[in-house]
Scaffold this motif. Structure first.
Motif, short mmCIF file in Angstrom:
data_model
loop_
_atom_site.label_atom_id
_atom_site.label_comp_id
_atom_site.label_asym_id
_atom_site.label_seq_id
_atom_site.Cartn_x
_atom_site.Cartn_y
_atom_site.Cartn_z
N ARG A 46 -5.52 -0.32 6.29
CA ARG A 46 -3.94 -0.14 6.75
C ARG A 46 -3.89 -1.31 7.79
N SER A 92 0.98 -1.09 0.11
CA SER A 92 -0.01 0.02 0.16
C SER A 92 0.70 1.10 0.10
N LYS A 129 0.78 4.85 1.25
CA LYS A 129 0.42 5.80 2.32
C LYS A 129 0.16 6.97 1.91
N SER A 168 3.11 0.39 5.26
CA SER A 168 2.95 1.13 3.88
C SER A 168 4.07 1.89 3.56
#
Length: 114
Positions: free
Chosen positions: A106, A80, A82, A113
């Motif tokens: 998250r 991911s 952020k 992240s």
């Protein structure tokens, strides 16, 4: 009385027949008005006449609603981002995570992240 195992596949109406699709084959789902496009690991895309809310109710917990237009399979998340609130999938597709869902996503992923 034996406990029944949870389902491991969807039965989808495709053209003039039904097809069983394993949950593990589903990378992500995308809402397009009142329809849903299901993206599969084999590269196929299946358009269904069901809305995303329908699938949110029946898919297992491996699937996360990250945006009003997207549900993704956690097993296909590479990482991911952020800064941009994006999930990058194993096929390098980037899918935007709604700001209101970022913290939950998250936390569910439990992954750092980038």
């Amino acid at each position: 009385m034996q406990k029944q195992a949870p389902p491991s596949q969807l039965f989808l109406h495709i053209k003039n027949h039904k097809e069983a699709v394993s949950f593990m084959q589903i990378i992500h789902l995308e809402s397009v008005r009142n329809y849903t496009i299901i993206y599969l690991a084999d590269g196929r895309q299946i358009l269904t006449a069901k809305n995303l809310g329908h699938f949110e109710q029946i898919l297992p917990s491996d699937f996360i609603r990250i945006h009003r237009s997207y549900i993704i399979n956690q097993e296909y998340i590479k990482h991911s981002d952020k800064r941009n609130h994006v999930c990058v999938l194993l096929n390098d597709k980037k899918i935007k995570v709604a700001t209101s869902r970022w913290t939950k996503v998250r936390d569910l992923l439990g992954k750092p992240s980038h």
